[in-house]
Design a protein around this motif. Structure first.
Motif, mmCIF file in Angstrom:
data_model
loop_
_atom_site.group_PDB
_atom_site.id
_atom_site.type_symbol
_atom_site.label_atom_id
_atom_site.label_comp_id
_atom_site.label_asym_id
_atom_site.label_seq_id
_atom_site.Cartn_x
_atom_site.Cartn_y
_atom_site.Cartn_z
ATOM 1 N N ASP A 126 2.647 12.059 1.514
ATOM 2 C CA ASP A 126 2.267 13.275 2.222
ATOM 3 C C ASP A 126 3.205 14.398 1.841
ATOM 4 O O ASP A 126 4.413 14.188 1.697
ATOM 5 C CB ASP A 126 2.316 13.068 3.743
ATOM 6 C CG ASP A 126 1.206 12.154 4.240
ATOM 7 O OD1 ASP A 126 0.040 12.576 4.173
ATOM 8 O OD2 ASP A 126 1.511 11.021 4.669
ATOM 9 N N SER A 172 1.458 5.289 0.189
ATOM 10 C CA SER A 172 0.875 6.529 0.699
ATOM 11 C C SER A 172 1.885 7.649 0.519
ATOM 12 O O SER A 172 3.091 7.407 0.384
ATOM 13 C CB SER A 172 0.495 6.391 2.174
ATOM 14 O OG SER A 172 1.624 6.044 2.963
ATOM 15 N N ALA A 181 5.615 6.412 1.428
ATOM 16 C CA ALA A 181 5.677 5.249 2.322
ATOM 17 C C ALA A 181 4.997 4.052 1.676
ATOM 18 O O ALA A 181 3.984 4.191 0.984
ATOM 19 C CB ALA A 181 5.023 5.575 3.658
ATOM 20 N N ASN A 226 3.427 0.435 2.876
ATOM 21 C CA ASN A 226 2.986 -0.264 4.091
ATOM 22 C C ASN A 226 3.433 0.485 5.353
ATOM 23 O O ASN A 226 3.938 -0.096 6.314
ATOM 24 C CB ASN A 226 3.500 -1.702 4.111
ATOM 25 C CG ASN A 226 2.885 -2.545 3.000
ATOM 26 O OD1 ASN A 226 1.844 -2.190 2.447
ATOM 27 N ND2 ASN A 226 3.529 -3.647 2.665
ATOM 28 N N ASP A 227 3.277 1.815 5.296
ATOM 29 C CA ASP A 227 3.545 2.726 6.417
ATOM 30 C C ASP A 227 5.016 2.878 6.767
ATOM 31 O O ASP A 227 5.352 3.481 7.788
ATOM 32 C CB ASP A 227 2.762 2.291 7.677
ATOM 33 C CG ASP A 227 1.257 2.342 7.451
ATOM 34 O OD1 ASP A 227 0.802 3.288 6.775
ATOM 35 O OD2 ASP A 227 0.548 1.443 7.935
ATOM 36 N N LYS A 228 5.904 2.348 5.939
ATOM 37 C CA LYS A 228 7.338 2.536 6.164
ATOM 38 C C LYS A 228 7.909 3.443 5.077
ATOM 39 O O LYS A 228 7.610 3.256 3.892
ATOM 40 C CB LYS A 228 8.074 1.188 6.151
ATOM 41 C CG LYS A 228 7.778 0.316 7.359
ATOM 42 C CD LYS A 228 8.627 -0.955 7.335
ATOM 43 C CE LYS A 228 8.354 -1.815 8.569
ATOM 44 N NZ LYS A 228 9.174 -3.071 8.546
ATOM 45 N N ASN A 229 8.731 4.391 5.474
ATOM 46 C CA ASN A 229 9.325 5.332 4.529
ATOM 47 C C ASN A 229 10.115 4.571 3.478
ATOM 48 O O ASN A 229 11.115 3.926 3.773
ATOM 49 C CB ASN A 229 10.234 6.313 5.276
ATOM 50 C CG ASN A 229 10.794 7.380 4.354
ATOM 51 O OD1 ASN A 229 11.582 7.097 3.472
ATOM 52 N ND2 ASN A 229 10.373 8.605 4.564
ATOM 53 N N ARG A 276 0.851 -1.192 0.000
ATOM 54 C CA ARG A 276 0.000 0.000 0.000
ATOM 55 C C ARG A 276 0.889 1.245 0.000
ATOM 56 O O ARG A 276 1.721 1.422 0.884
ATOM 57 C CB ARG A 276 -0.906 -0.013 1.232
ATOM 58 C CG ARG A 276 -1.845 1.183 1.328
ATOM 59 C CD ARG A 276 -2.833 0.976 2.481
ATOM 60 N NE ARG A 276 -2.125 0.697 3.719
ATOM 61 C CZ ARG A 276 -1.644 1.644 4.524
ATOM 62 N NH1 ARG A 276 -1.766 2.921 4.205
ATOM 63 N NH2 ARG A 276 -1.033 1.320 5.652
#
Length: 374
Positions: free
Chosen positions: A224, A222, A274, A276-279, A220
């Motif tokens: 920002d 993401s 990111a 899976n929520d890891k940078n 996934r």
């Protein structure tokens, strides 16, 4: 939209050239330093009125010549538009439908292009300036006024930095001029960031879906927007962003006087990515970084199509050999028969995709191009 032909004169290593293009996939094959990238650059410059390789326009003019000219006919839903861009030591002159456009912002956006090069694989793990440039160039295609505002901002930034570098804190005239430049910068910075935030919101939606498709749902993506003033968000009104900048510039003024440099603003912002929520810039594997870069470029195509109502041209400069079969398939098959694609490569032997072998092919050698018939 698609480009019916590209015609150049005295551009890079091309003295004169006129190539008819297929509205499907066009493959230009040749050894290095023969002119493949120069051809793609000409198409890019025709659409964007600037190069993706250099900020010095004089480098585009063939050695010993006074000017370079690029022409092409772009076929759109509204009809065919002849485009012409002349580059000289005096500057650039752009024409559309044989009528000169006084401002480049009135010209950019008539032929939308998306360029993908091996350097774009550095988009994820490279410097923030690469990501800022990516954002700036793509917003400029769907909102040409953005490029004008960005140019204004860069001029004010240069003036402000020059003033800060030689500032005497006790000189009232210097402080007064700094107030004026800061007010101008706040106005421009807030506008740029407001537009960037909207762009990122749209890009995120497209990129997330594409990334999930490439990874079969395992990852996934993401993203920002990271502002140098910290407290800005996508739901903020323009007036609120201005207030944030006003406070931020007031807070940092003493430090800027000491450092002799503008310390905040869009020129110092970045895009955080990111998986899976890891940078992914820091912790992602090379494969994840490449998939992320590919997702961003494919999302860019969909976003432009969604905003302007037509798909842009896709320019692939020797990038297919850098991608494995899965990524090649996503890059070429996703837009089959919808996007005119122009590809450069040293050989099709290392590219396994059947669509490339079925494309219109050209041989490039010493600044000359010949269509091949296999």
């Amino acid at each position: 939209m698609y480009l019916e032909n590209i015609k150049v004169k005295q551009f890079r290593n091309y003295t004169e050239l006129d190539v008819a293009l297929s509205k499907g996939i066009n493959v230009f094959i040749g050894e290095n330093a023969q002119g493949k990238t120069n051809l793609l650059e000409a198409v890019y410059v025709l659409g964007m009125a600037k190069s993706h390789r250099t900020s010095h326009d004089k480098e585009l003019i063939q050695w010993g010549r006074n000017y370079a000219k690029i022409e092409g006919k772009v076929n759109k839903k509204s009809g065919t538009i002849p485009l012409e861009l002349t580059i000289s030591k005096k500057g650039k002159k752009a024409k559309a439908n044989h009528i000169e456009r006084k401002k480049l912002s009135q010209y950019v956006g008539l032929c939308n292009v998306v360029m993908f090069t091996p350097d774009d694989l550095q988009l994820v793990k490279g410097s923030p300036s690469l990501r800022r440039r990516f954002i700036d160039m793509e917003i400029g295609q769907i909102q040409p006024v953005y490029l004008h505002r960005l140019s204004q901002y860069q001029k004010v930034l240069e003036q402000r930095n020059a003033l800060l570098k030689n500032a005497d804190g006790s000189d009232r005239s210097v402080q007064s001029m700094l107030d004026i430049l800061t007010a101008q910068m706040i106005e421009l910075a807030a506008d740029l960031v407001h537009r960037r935030l909207r762009f990122i919101r749209l890009l995120r939606d497209w990129a997330a879906d594409i990334h999930q498709s490439i990874t079969d749902g395992r990852e996934r993506l993401s993203m920002d927007y990271r502002s140098s003033v910290g407290d800005v968000s996508e739901d903020m009104e323009l007036s609120r962003i201005k207030e944030v900048y006003e406070k931020a510039f007031a807070d940092v003024r003493k430090k800027e006087m000491e450092r002799g440099l503008t310390l905040i603003g869009p020129h110092r912002d970045d895009l955080d990515l990111a998986v899976n929520d890891k940078n992914v810039q820091t912790y992602g594997s090379q494969g994840q970084q490449r998939t992320t870069a590919l997702s961003l470029k494919l999302a860019e195509i969909e976003l432009i199509a969604d905003e302007v109502g037509e798909y842009p041209l896709l320019l692939l400069d020797d990038v297919l050999s850098e991608l494995d079969d899965v990524r090649q398939t996503h890059l070429l098959s996703t837009f089959k028969e919808r996007v005119q694609t122009i590809v450069t490569t040293t050989s099709v032997a290392g590219i396994d995709h059947e669509m490339i072998r079925e494309a219109r092919s050209y041989r490039v050698k010493n600044g000359e191009i010949v269509e091949t018939v296999d």
